[in-house]
Write a protein that holds these residues in place. Sequence first.
Motif, PDB file in Angstrom:
ATOM      1  N   LYS A  71     -43.847  -3.932 -92.194  1.00  0.00           N
ATOM      2  CA  LYS A  71     -43.895  -2.094 -92.172  1.00  0.00           C
ATOM      3  C   LYS A  71     -43.125  -1.516 -92.055  1.00  0.00           C
ATOM      4  O   LYS A  71     -42.500  -0.133 -92.256  1.00  0.00           O
ATOM      5  CB  LYS A  71     -43.768  -2.270 -90.032  1.00  0.00           C
ATOM      6  N   ALA A  72     -42.078  -1.983 -93.677  1.00  0.00           N
ATOM      7  CA  ALA A  72     -41.104  -1.178 -93.733  1.00  0.00           C
ATOM      8  C   ALA A  72     -41.403   0.071 -94.760  1.00  0.00           C
ATOM      9  O   ALA A  72     -42.380  -0.465 -95.904  1.00  0.00           O
ATOM     10  CB  ALA A  72     -39.969  -2.365 -94.515  1.00  0.00           C
ATOM     11  N   PRO A  73     -40.663   1.341 -94.664  1.00  0.00           N
ATOM     12  CA  PRO A  73     -41.587   1.668 -95.831  1.00  0.00           C
ATOM     13  C   PRO A  73     -41.238   1.699 -97.018  1.00  0.00           C
ATOM     14  O   PRO A  73     -40.202   1.569 -97.932  1.00  0.00           O
ATOM     15  CB  PRO A  73     -40.620   3.344 -95.077  1.00  0.00           C
ATOM     16  N   LEU A  74     -42.173   2.521 -98.181  1.00  0.00           N
ATOM     17  CA  LEU A  74     -41.848   2.279 -99.492  1.00  0.00           C
ATOM     18  C   LEU A  74     -40.387   2.767 -99.808  1.00  0.00           C
ATOM     19  O   LEU A  74     -40.157   2.107-100.726  1.00  0.00           O
ATOM     20  CB  LEU A  74     -42.848   3.075-100.381  1.00  0.00           C
ATOM     21  N   TRP A  75     -39.317   3.811 -99.782  1.00  0.00           N
ATOM     22  CA  TRP A  75     -38.021   4.238-100.362  1.00  0.00           C
ATOM     23  C   TRP A  75     -37.447   2.653 -99.779  1.00  0.00           C
ATOM     24  O   TRP A  75     -36.529   3.209-100.371  1.00  0.00           O
ATOM     25  CB  TRP A  75     -37.481   5.457 -99.091  1.00  0.00           C
ATOM     26  N   MET A  76     -37.872   1.987 -98.965  1.00  0.00           N
ATOM     27  CA  MET A  76     -36.578   0.445 -98.673  1.00  0.00           C
ATOM     28  C   MET A  76     -36.611  -0.177 -99.577  1.00  0.00           C
ATOM     29  O   MET A  76     -35.592  -1.145-100.035  1.00  0.00           O
ATOM     30  CB  MET A  76     -36.916  -0.466 -97.324  1.00  0.00           C
ATOM     31  N   TRP A  77     -37.414  -0.336-100.401  1.00  0.00           N
ATOM     32  CA  TRP A  77     -38.332  -1.267-101.527  1.00  0.00           C
ATOM     33  C   TRP A  77     -37.407  -0.337-102.742  1.00  0.00           C
ATOM     34  O   TRP A  77     -37.185  -1.146-103.794  1.00  0.00           O
ATOM     35  CB  TRP A  77     -39.322  -0.998-102.021  1.00  0.00           C
ATOM     36  N   ALA A  78     -36.668   0.713-102.653  1.00  0.00           N
ATOM     37  CA  ALA A  78     -36.056   1.405-104.629  1.00  0.00           C
ATOM     38  C   ALA A  78     -34.877   0.922-104.608  1.00  0.00           C
ATOM     39  O   ALA A  78     -35.142   1.026-105.663  1.00  0.00           O
ATOM     40  CB  ALA A  78     -36.081   2.627-103.676  1.00  0.00           C
ATOM     41  N   GLY A  79     -34.298   0.368-103.705  1.00  0.00           N
ATOM     42  CA  GLY A  79     -32.671  -0.180-104.230  1.00  0.00           C
ATOM     43  C   GLY A  79     -33.141  -1.077-105.482  1.00  0.00           C
ATOM     44  O   GLY A  79     -32.517  -0.779-106.398  1.00  0.00           O
ATOM     45  N   SER A 114     -23.007  10.476-102.765  1.00  0.00           N
ATOM     46  CA  SER A 114     -22.587   9.673-101.900  1.00  0.00           C
ATOM     47  C   SER A 114     -21.966  11.310-101.131  1.00  0.00           C
ATOM     48  O   SER A 114     -22.391  10.744 -99.478  1.00  0.00           O
ATOM     49  CB  SER A 114     -21.441   8.893-101.782  1.00  0.00           C
ATOM     50  N   LEU A 115     -21.752  11.654-101.350  1.00  0.00           N
ATOM     51  CA  LEU A 115     -21.691  13.347-100.055  1.00  0.00           C
ATOM     52  C   LEU A 115     -22.422  14.007 -99.588  1.00  0.00           C
ATOM     53  O   LEU A 115     -22.492  14.279 -98.064  1.00  0.00           O
ATOM     54  CB  LEU A 115     -20.833  14.179-101.152  1.00  0.00           C
ATOM     55  N   LEU A 116     -23.388  13.702-100.635  1.00  0.00           N
ATOM     56  CA  LEU A 116     -25.223  14.195-100.296  1.00  0.00           C
ATOM     57  C   LEU A 116     -25.671  13.518 -98.927  1.00  0.00           C
ATOM     58  O   LEU A 116     -26.044  13.561 -97.857  1.00  0.00           O
ATOM     59  CB  LEU A 116     -25.729  14.604-101.192  1.00  0.00           C
ATOM     60  N   LEU A 117     -25.419  11.937 -99.417  1.00  0.00           N
ATOM     61  CA  LEU A 117     -26.064  11.045 -98.510  1.00  0.00           C
ATOM     62  C   LEU A 117     -24.779  10.783 -96.853  1.00  0.00           C
ATOM     63  O   LEU A 117     -26.387  11.086 -95.713  1.00  0.00           O
ATOM     64  CB  LEU A 117     -25.836   9.535 -99.233  1.00  0.00           C
ATOM     65  N   ASP A 118     -24.290  11.297 -96.880  1.00  0.00           N
ATOM     66  CA  ASP A 118     -23.669  11.180 -95.932  1.00  0.00           C
ATOM     67  C   ASP A 118     -23.820  11.922 -95.123  1.00  0.00           C
ATOM     68  O   ASP A 118     -23.546  12.566 -93.958  1.00  0.00           O
ATOM     69  CB  ASP A 118     -21.751  11.336 -96.394  1.00  0.00           C
ATOM     70  N   HIS A 119     -23.273  14.179 -95.596  1.00  0.00           N
ATOM     71  CA  HIS A 119     -23.328  15.065 -95.012  1.00  0.00           C
ATOM     72  C   HIS A 119     -25.009  15.410 -94.547  1.00  0.00           C
ATOM     73  O   HIS A 119     -25.360  15.652 -92.782  1.00  0.00           O
ATOM     74  CB  HIS A 119     -23.486  16.836 -96.589  1.00  0.00           C
ATOM     75  N   PHE A 120     -26.023  15.186 -94.977  1.00  0.00           N
ATOM     76  CA  PHE A 120     -27.517  15.151 -94.657  1.00  0.00           C
ATOM     77  C   PHE A 120     -27.545  14.056 -94.007  1.00  0.00           C
ATOM     78  O   PHE A 120     -28.099  13.964 -93.057  1.00  0.00           O
ATOM     79  CB  PHE A 120     -28.148  15.305 -95.394  1.00  0.00           C
ATOM     80  N   GLY A 121     -26.637  12.810 -93.964  1.00  0.00           N
ATOM     81  CA  GLY A 121     -27.769  11.841 -93.616  1.00  0.00           C
ATOM     82  C   GLY A 121     -29.082  11.301 -93.476  1.00  0.00           C
ATOM     83  O   GLY A 121     -29.073   9.941 -92.630  1.00  0.00           O
ATOM     84  N   TRP A 122     -28.672  10.506 -94.302  1.00  0.00           N
ATOM     85  CA  TRP A 122     -30.130  10.838 -95.121  1.00  0.00           C
ATOM     86  C   TRP A 122     -30.185   9.420 -95.508  1.00  0.00           C
ATOM     87  O   TRP A 122     -29.299   8.442 -95.408  1.00  0.00           O
ATOM     88  CB  TRP A 122     -30.572  10.620 -96.861  1.00  0.00           C
ATOM     89  N   PHE A 123     -31.498   7.939 -95.399  1.00  0.00           N
ATOM     90  CA  PHE A 123     -31.983   7.182 -95.108  1.00  0.00           C
ATOM     91  C   PHE A 123     -30.527   6.549 -94.062  1.00  0.00           C
ATOM     92  O   PHE A 123     -30.539   5.023 -93.765  1.00  0.00           O
ATOM     93  CB  PHE A 123     -31.070   6.356 -96.507  1.00  0.00           C
TER      94      PHE A 123
END
Length: 162
Positions: A71-79, A114-123
């Motif tokens: 059930k994990a979304p595809l983006w979780m496998w992008a690492g 990282s600033l963008l990830l934090d700012h928007f709360g992505w993932f």
Amino acid sequence: MSTLHWVGLMVLAMIAGAVVPFQSAINLNLGRGLGHPLWATLASLLVSIVVLLPVMLAMRLPLPTLAFISKAPLWMWAGGAFGVCFISLALMLLPKLGAAGFMALALTGQVVASLLLDHFGWFDLMERPISLAKMSGVVLLMVGVGLIQFSESATKNLVATG
């Protein structure tokens, strides 16, 4: 958290960052020996598996559930794809930019992203708004990158290898 705990976390984060240029330089030589940077990328990832599996076995980690995997979304496998991207680009750019230049530019990209990830709360990260102080830090970081990459010695190296 106590101050001592925070200091310990900061030291561990610095160690995590410190191993990256060593990894890049070692993999660069491995790629030269194997005939192409992508062979070194593959070798690096295979060694990662060989090192990680015994650690996981020693820790007796339970297997992940098939329900989550299915059930994990595809983006979780992008690492893993991002890891391949970083290792491969490091191997290709390190000889041209030098270790300090490449790492300074890579760090700048990491901080901005990282600033963008934090700012928007992505993932599913906790939202941490971008502030004037954080933006000032990015500008100072970019000035530092410029000083590292375009100092007199860096310019000589670019001319000599270009």
